[in-house]
Every structure is written in C-alpha cells, then in structure tokens.
Write an enzyme that holds these catalytic residues in place. Sequence first.
Site, PDB file in Angstrom:
ATOM      1  N   SER A 124       0.896  -1.063   0.048  1.00 40.50           N
ATOM      2  CA  SER A 124      -0.107  -0.066  -0.141  1.00 40.50           C
ATOM      3  C   SER A 124       0.941   1.470   0.016  1.00 40.50           C
ATOM      4  O   SER A 124       2.181   1.017   0.219  1.00 40.50           O
ATOM      5  CB  SER A 124      -0.874   0.162   1.351  1.00 40.50           C
ATOM      6  OG  SER A 124      -1.674   1.117   1.243  1.00 40.50           O
ATOM      7  N   HIS A 164      -3.481   2.831 -12.320  1.00 40.37           N
ATOM      8  CA  HIS A 164      -3.250   1.646 -12.869  1.00 40.37           C
ATOM      9  C   HIS A 164      -1.765   1.518 -13.727  1.00 40.37           C
ATOM     10  O   HIS A 164      -1.083   0.620 -13.654  1.00 40.37           O
ATOM     11  CB  HIS A 164      -4.230   1.046 -13.785  1.00 40.37           C
ATOM     12  CG  HIS A 164      -5.421   0.543 -12.967  1.00 40.37           C
ATOM     13  ND1 HIS A 164      -6.668  -0.036 -13.860  1.00 40.37           N
ATOM     14  CD2 HIS A 164      -5.810   0.573 -11.955  1.00 40.37           C
ATOM     15  CE1 HIS A 164      -7.529  -0.048 -12.865  1.00 40.37           C
ATOM     16  NE2 HIS A 164      -7.179   0.108 -11.476  1.00 40.37           N
ATOM     17  N   LYS A 204     -10.228  -3.487 -14.010  1.00 43.08           N
ATOM     18  CA  LYS A 204     -10.600  -2.621 -15.061  1.00 43.08           C
ATOM     19  C   LYS A 204     -11.255  -1.371 -14.485  1.00 43.08           C
ATOM     20  O   LYS A 204     -11.432  -1.338 -13.142  1.00 43.08           O
ATOM     21  CB  LYS A 204     -11.930  -3.314 -15.463  1.00 43.08           C
ATOM     22  CG  LYS A 204     -13.125  -3.429 -14.889  1.00 43.08           C
ATOM     23  CD  LYS A 204     -14.042  -4.601 -14.940  1.00 43.08           C
ATOM     24  CE  LYS A 204     -13.673  -5.720 -14.210  1.00 43.08           C
ATOM     25  NZ  LYS A 204     -13.663  -5.595 -12.646  1.00 43.08           N
ATOM     26  N   ASP A 232     -16.082   3.390 -14.698  1.00 38.45           N
ATOM     27  CA  ASP A 232     -16.325   2.744 -13.413  1.00 38.45           C
ATOM     28  C   ASP A 232     -17.362   1.429 -13.696  1.00 38.45           C
ATOM     29  O   ASP A 232     -17.258   0.544 -13.362  1.00 38.45           O
ATOM     30  CB  ASP A 232     -16.876   3.402 -12.287  1.00 38.45           C
ATOM     31  CG  ASP A 232     -16.513   2.723 -10.816  1.00 38.45           C
ATOM     32  OD1 ASP A 232     -17.518   2.306 -10.258  1.00 38.45           O
ATOM     33  OD2 ASP A 232     -15.184   2.946 -10.681  1.00 38.45           O
TER      34      ASP A 232
END
Length: 338
Positions: free
Chosen positions: A40, A83, A101, A182
């Site tokens: 993280s 990403h 995704k 989203d």
Amino acid sequence: MSDDGVRTIRWGILATGGIAATFTEALLTLPDAEVVAVGSRTLEGAKAFAERYGIARAYGSWAELAADDGVDVVYVATPHSAHREATGICLEAGRAVLCEKAFTINAREAHELVDLARDRGLFLMEAMWMYCNPLIRHMLALIAEGLIGEVRDVSAAFGFSGDFPATHRLRDPDQGGGALLDLGVYPVSFAQLLLGEPDEIQAWSHLTPERVDDNTGIVLGWNDGAVATLTCSITADTGARAVVTGSAGRIELPEGFFNPERFVVHRQGEEPRTVLFSDVVADGLTRGTMAYEAAEVMRCLRADELESPLVPLAGSLSIMRTLDTIREHTGVTYPGVD
C-alpha cells in the site's frame, strides 16, 4: 504444491480498498492460491490488511511489493488513474500482473503496459471477470452454434444512484471518475465480446461540475448492420441488465449481466427456456466471486502463457480505444493524461 499436486501460485495484493478485499477473499477459497504479500502507499494500511487476512508480508510502498521475489503475480486494485503507474512498477520488477478494469485511463497508457509486458516476456491481464464467468462462456458457445441466429442487436445498462460528494472518487477527475470507466466499461466490454470493435461510435453524457460523466448513453454500430445501445449512470438505478437479439431469437440476462445467475432464451415459435449457472458448472467454485478470473490467471502462469485467451490483450486495447472515443464525444477529459 496444493494437496492435489498442482503448483501453488503466490499472490501479492497492491492496494487495500474494497475491491482488493473482495478479490483476496476469493483467492482464499482456492486451494492452489496463496496470498503472501500486500503493498500500500502506507505501511499502516498494508499491515492492517495483512492482519485482516493472515498475509505474511506487508509493504508500505508499491515498489517494495514488486521487488518481492516470493510473489508470482500481483493483483493491482488501485483507482483507474493509478493503473499505469502501479502495473508498470510491477512489470519493471519482473512480476506478472492482473490489473483491475478499466485497464487504464486511456488507450495510450494501455498500449504502454502491453508493450512493456511483451518486451519483458511477462503475463498481463485485465481483470474483466465477466469474460471468465462460466455462464457467459456457455452463452457465447450457444450463440456460436447458432441458437439465436446472427447477432443483430445488443442492449445493456449498468447504473446506480447515490449521493456522492464532489470529493468522492466517482466524481474526481484526478482518479478517473465518472460513470464510464467505473460502470460503462461493463456494457462496452459485453457488446465487444459479442460483436468485436465497432465501426461507428456515438455518445452523449451529462457532466458533473467536476466535468466527469454521471449519466451516459452510447450507440455502437458495425458495418454489417449490428448495433448496440448502452447506458451507464451514477444517478439512475438502472440495475445491470442486458439483452442479445439475433435473427432467430434473443437471450435476456435479467440482472447482474456481468456475473449472471441465469439467462433466458427466447426462440421464435418456442417456449422461453431458462439456463441456470448451476446447469453448466460443476467445478465447486462459488458463483459471485472473482475466483474464476483468478483461476484463469493461475492456469496461464502454469502453462507459461503470457496472456489469457479469455481476456486477450488485443481486446483490452480495443475496449480502451472505444472508451477514448466515447469520451471525445462527451467532453470528459482527465488532467495530466489527455
């Protein structure tokens, strides 16, 4: 090795939000998967996630997770806007990646990741769990056999309504906010799974004050005459439903089309027929989890395949091109990348 002699695949989890938790819980149901590390942006967050799921190693940076030679593959669960960076760090360190995704913010970033994975000879896959769902695969096989004739029309909607403040990720352009990336990625991916990349694209969106889309309509067209009408929304509770219509009938997915429990076949001159998930699956995996996409990743890694035939990289690139064109029509841009 798992109890049946299959090589255990060791997973690292990058990010600690809700989707990371859902995926980790799916991995824990698989006897041939082991979650060995989590990374993280903060060590505190990584340690809390590790303690929650009994994960041995916790790292306070993505780079440290990527450098862990005890990890076979990393699941990237950051917001869309991260990403490219997160997956790139992992690929540069020699790790295979399953990336959530929408694959990236735009097609350019997606091409960069695909090129990097191919240059390094590493496995890379978009986490489009719909494509790995056994009932979806069964539906595709029936369509290929001519059950409803030639596909002429696809309709799909995915929307929910909520009181999202301006600071919420769904309204934050810096995080790739809006309905399209989203939610809209599902209807678009569903249509392209059936018909391939469209020849024509039209779209309209209502934009928030932050200039992300909260309600979007899309029409895709193919030169052979097929069409798709798609919607996505964070202001309308449309549910998640889809219909595939062919020259000899149609298939209705009444709810949760990306993770269906059933679909209904309507053929001309015949009574409707319902096909259940339980009718086509006997592998013991749980419907509604992400276990099937994880299992596909692990199958590919054991077979030394660099991409999945179920979720090919060319398909992910094609979807990103379509999403880019939709945003061009609707005026949605993301700072620093467009």
